[in-house]
Design a protein around this motif. Structure first.
Motif, PDB file in Angstrom:
ATOM      1  N   PHE A 262      68.853  36.855 -11.002  1.00  0.00           N
ATOM      2  CA  PHE A 262      68.447  38.132 -10.432  1.00  0.00           C
ATOM      3  C   PHE A 262      68.444  37.981  -8.924  1.00  0.00           C
ATOM      4  CE2 PHE A 262      64.372  35.967 -10.395  1.00  0.00           C
ATOM      5  CZ  PHE A 262      63.729  36.451  -9.262  1.00  0.00           C
ATOM      6  N   GLU A 263      68.541  39.096  -8.245  1.00  0.00           N
ATOM      7  CA  GLU A 263      68.574  39.103  -6.782  1.00  0.00           C
ATOM      8  C   GLU A 263      67.352  39.822  -6.252  1.00  0.00           C
ATOM      9  OE1 GLU A 263      71.457  40.741  -3.113  1.00  0.00           O
ATOM     10  OE2 GLU A 263      72.031  41.035  -5.208  1.00  0.00           O
ATOM     11  N   ASN A 264      66.841  39.367  -5.116  1.00  0.00           N
ATOM     12  CA  ASN A 264      65.866  40.173  -4.377  1.00  0.00           C
ATOM     13  C   ASN A 264      66.636  41.356  -3.790  1.00  0.00           C
ATOM     14  OD1 ASN A 264      67.079  37.957  -2.791  1.00  0.00           O
ATOM     15  ND2 ASN A 264      65.932  38.770  -1.053  1.00  0.00           N
ATOM     16  N   HIS A 265      66.598  42.470  -4.516  1.00  0.00           N
ATOM     17  CA  HIS A 265      67.542  43.558  -4.258  1.00  0.00           C
ATOM     18  C   HIS A 265      66.830  44.893  -4.078  1.00  0.00           C
ATOM     19  CE1 HIS A 265      71.704  45.362  -5.557  1.00  0.00           C
ATOM     20  NE2 HIS A 265      71.484  45.486  -4.263  1.00  0.00           N
ATOM     21  N   PHE A 266      66.018  45.278  -5.046  1.00  0.00           N
ATOM     22  CA  PHE A 266      65.248  46.525  -4.969  1.00  0.00           C
ATOM     23  C   PHE A 266      64.114  46.431  -5.978  1.00  0.00           C
ATOM     24  CE2 PHE A 266      68.492  47.290  -8.172  1.00  0.00           C
ATOM     25  CZ  PHE A 266      67.817  47.951  -9.193  1.00  0.00           C
ATOM     26  N   GLY A 267      63.192  47.414  -5.913  1.00  0.00           N
ATOM     27  CA  GLY A 267      62.081  47.404  -6.861  1.00  0.00           C
ATOM     28  C   GLY A 267      61.177  46.197  -6.670  1.00  0.00           C
ATOM     29  N   PRO A 268      60.753  45.558  -7.747  1.00  0.00           N
ATOM     30  CA  PRO A 268      59.764  44.479  -7.635  1.00  0.00           C
ATOM     31  C   PRO A 268      60.273  43.246  -6.908  1.00  0.00           C
ATOM     32  CG  PRO A 268      60.633  44.582  -9.878  1.00  0.00           C
ATOM     33  CD  PRO A 268      61.136  45.813  -9.157  1.00  0.00           C
ATOM     34  N   THR A 269      61.577  43.044  -6.857  1.00  0.00           N
ATOM     35  CA  THR A 269      62.097  41.797  -6.312  1.00  0.00           C
ATOM     36  C   THR A 269      62.167  41.769  -4.789  1.00  0.00           C
ATOM     37  OG1 THR A 269      64.385  42.558  -6.628  1.00  0.00           O
ATOM     38  CG2 THR A 269      63.382  41.258  -8.402  1.00  0.00           C
ATOM     39  N   VAL A 270      61.765  42.847  -4.125  1.00  0.00           N
ATOM     40  CA  VAL A 270      61.645  42.784  -2.667  1.00  0.00           C
ATOM     41  C   VAL A 270      60.319  42.147  -2.261  1.00  0.00           C
ATOM     42  CG1 VAL A 270      63.163  44.790  -2.369  1.00  0.00           C
ATOM     43  CG2 VAL A 270      60.668  45.127  -2.394  1.00  0.00           C
ATOM     44  N   VAL A 271      59.474  41.854  -3.243  1.00  0.00           N
ATOM     45  CA  VAL A 271      58.173  41.214  -3.014  1.00  0.00           C
ATOM     46  C   VAL A 271      58.289  39.754  -3.457  1.00  0.00           C
ATOM     47  CG1 VAL A 271      55.720  41.226  -3.587  1.00  0.00           C
ATOM     48  CG2 VAL A 271      56.969  43.402  -3.352  1.00  0.00           C
ATOM     49  N   PRO A 272      58.142  38.796  -2.559  1.00  0.00           N
ATOM     50  CA  PRO A 272      58.362  37.395  -2.923  1.00  0.00           C
ATOM     51  C   PRO A 272      57.531  36.907  -4.105  1.00  0.00           C
ATOM     52  CG  PRO A 272      58.230  37.625  -0.541  1.00  0.00           C
ATOM     53  CD  PRO A 272      57.883  38.965  -1.111  1.00  0.00           C
ATOM     54  N   ASP A 273      56.261  37.283  -4.166  1.00  0.00           N
ATOM     55  CA  ASP A 273      55.416  36.793  -5.261  1.00  0.00           C
ATOM     56  C   ASP A 273      55.930  37.268  -6.618  1.00  0.00           C
ATOM     57  OD1 ASP A 273      53.761  35.354  -3.608  1.00  0.00           O
ATOM     58  OD2 ASP A 273      52.170  36.866  -3.543  1.00  0.00           O
ATOM     59  N   ASN A 274      56.528  38.442  -6.678  1.00  0.00           N
ATOM     60  CA  ASN A 274      57.111  38.918  -7.934  1.00  0.00           C
ATOM     61  C   ASN A 274      58.311  38.054  -8.330  1.00  0.00           C
ATOM     62  OD1 ASN A 274      55.255  41.005  -8.110  1.00  0.00           O
ATOM     63  ND2 ASN A 274      56.629  42.531  -7.236  1.00  0.00           N
TER      64      ASN A 274
ATOM     65  N   LEU B 261      69.603  34.768  -7.114  1.00  0.00           N
ATOM     66  CA  LEU B 261      70.586  34.978  -6.055  1.00  0.00           C
ATOM     67  C   LEU B 261      69.756  35.418  -4.856  1.00  0.00           C
ATOM     68  CD1 LEU B 261      73.192  35.663  -4.540  1.00  0.00           C
ATOM     69  CD2 LEU B 261      73.346  37.757  -5.900  1.00  0.00           C
ATOM     70  N   LEU B 262      69.579  34.531  -3.901  1.00  0.00           N
ATOM     71  CA  LEU B 262      68.685  34.802  -2.784  1.00  0.00           C
ATOM     72  C   LEU B 262      69.465  35.452  -1.649  1.00  0.00           C
ATOM     73  CD1 LEU B 262      65.834  32.538  -1.509  1.00  0.00           C
ATOM     74  CD2 LEU B 262      67.217  33.850   0.082  1.00  0.00           C
ATOM     75  N   ASP B 263      69.121  36.695  -1.361  1.00  0.00           N
ATOM     76  CA  ASP B 263      69.675  37.407  -0.209  1.00  0.00           C
ATOM     77  C   ASP B 263      68.730  37.168   0.963  1.00  0.00           C
ATOM     78  OD1 ASP B 263      69.924  39.762   1.673  1.00  0.00           O
ATOM     79  OD2 ASP B 263      71.557  40.257   0.297  1.00  0.00           O
ATOM     80  N   THR B 264      69.287  36.704   2.078  1.00  0.00           N
ATOM     81  CA  THR B 264      68.434  36.327   3.200  1.00  0.00           C
ATOM     82  C   THR B 264      67.765  37.517   3.881  1.00  0.00           C
ATOM     83  OG1 THR B 264      70.373  36.308   4.676  1.00  0.00           O
ATOM     84  CG2 THR B 264      69.717  34.199   3.671  1.00  0.00           C
ATOM     85  N   HIS B 265      68.191  38.730   3.547  1.00  0.00           N
ATOM     86  CA  HIS B 265      67.683  39.927   4.219  1.00  0.00           C
ATOM     87  C   HIS B 265      66.778  40.796   3.350  1.00  0.00           C
ATOM     88  CE1 HIS B 265      67.717  43.581   6.710  1.00  0.00           C
ATOM     89  NE2 HIS B 265      68.053  44.251   5.624  1.00  0.00           N
ATOM     90  N   ASN B 266      67.003  40.862   2.048  1.00  0.00           N
ATOM     91  CA  ASN B 266      66.567  41.996   1.234  1.00  0.00           C
ATOM     92  C   ASN B 266      65.096  42.054   0.840  1.00  0.00           C
ATOM     93  OD1 ASN B 266      69.058  43.189   1.235  1.00  0.00           O
ATOM     94  ND2 ASN B 266      69.614  42.568  -0.836  1.00  0.00           N
ATOM     95  N   PHE B 267      64.286  41.119   1.268  1.00  0.00           N
ATOM     96  CA  PHE B 267      62.851  41.263   1.039  1.00  0.00           C
ATOM     97  C   PHE B 267      62.306  42.398   1.918  1.00  0.00           C
ATOM     98  CE2 PHE B 267      63.558  36.675   0.224  1.00  0.00           C
ATOM     99  CZ  PHE B 267      63.106  36.611  -1.091  1.00  0.00           C
TER     100      PHE B 267
END
Length: 275
Positions: free
Chosen positions: A161-173, A187-193
């Motif tokens: 999964f990617e930090n992309h939208f919804g809950p995954t923009v929050v690191p603890d999630n 899949l770690l996007d360096t920007h999307n948090f």
């Protein structure tokens, strides 16, 4: 096409979303993407499913789909590049209604079949859901990833999964999902948090990364990424310090619109920082 080991080569890939403006303008397609990756020195192919437009429909894989995949596979074989990570939009796990969830799951199964046919190593399926990830959403997301991982494992495909939208923009999630689902990686996007959590996300999530989207926007004449608060070189350093062993994947989205220059400059930056 499958990978041949070459420990001496830095592994690089460009997510085809990096060329989404050219694609929209009718100046790019999956075949141009493959030849571009070869010319730019990539070691694998990481398309976004927007570049596989003929396959973007619901229902079983058809004869026409199979013919298209054969042509795409032939082009990949000619390039000598293996399929790496397929990033899929439109098949995320969580939707509030059961009908929508089932439709998305069917799309995820379909893309998993396509990934297996072409020989991808990784498949990105987003989590979806509310940013706060309440317990019921978390339960549904965990169930979904457990299901996909069980289906993908015999095919030799890793689900990300990617930090992309919804809950995954929050690191603890993100951390909670990785720690709750055996075999699930990022899949770690360096920007999307979330902007105020970006530094925290890079630190907390680097250990769970099995792929990256090194995100770039603006460069100076010396080849440095100069977007305020992006600190891309620092983000790469955090991954190195976390013993990241994956492919250095790129998702360049140049503010000036020059997608080829953005990709080249990002490759040069990664080579300079990683060494």
């Amino acid at each position: 096409m499958h990978r041949e080991s070459n420990a001496a080569t830095m592994e690089l890939a460009i997510c085809s979303y990096s060329f989404h403006r050219l694609l929209k303008a009718g100046q790019h397609d999956i075949f141009k993407y493959i030849t571009d990756c070869k010319e730019l020195g990539c070691t694998q192919l990481d398309p976004w499913n927007g570049h596989l437009a003929p396959l973007n429909h619901d229902g079983p894989v058809s004869f026409a789909d199979t013919e298209f995949m054969e042509k795409v596979e032939e082009a990949a074989d000619v390039s000598g590049l293996p399929w790496g990570l397929l990033a899929v939009d439109g098949a995320h796990i969580y939707e509030p209604g059961e009908t929508a969830r089932a439709a998305n799951r069917a799309r995820a199964y379909r893309w998993l079949e396509i990934a297996g046919t072409l020989g991808f190593e990784q498949l990105r399926i987003d989590a979806g859901g509310p940013e706060e990830m309440p317990d019921e959403a978390f339960r549904i997301i965990v169930e979904g990833y457990n299901d996909l991982i069980a289906r993908a494992r015999p095919m030799g495909i890793q689900i990300l999964f990617e930090n992309h939208f919804g809950p995954t923009v929050v690191p603890d999630n993100c951390v909670r999902l990785c720690e709750s689902v055996e075999g699930l990686r990022m899949l770690l996007d360096t920007h999307n948090f979330k902007p105020e959590l970006r530094d925290e996300g890079r630190q907390k999530c680097a250990e769970f990364a099995s792929a990256t989207h090194i995100k770039t926007f603006n460069f100076d004449d010396a080849g440095n990424e100069v977007t305020p608060d992006e600190k891309v070189e620092e983000a790469i350093g955090i991954l190195i310090d976390s013993d990241y062993k994956g492919v250095w994947g790129i998702e360049s989205v140049p503010a000036d619109g020059d997608e080829y220059a953005g990709a080249r400059k990002t490759i040069d930056l990664i080579k300079r920082v990683v060494g």
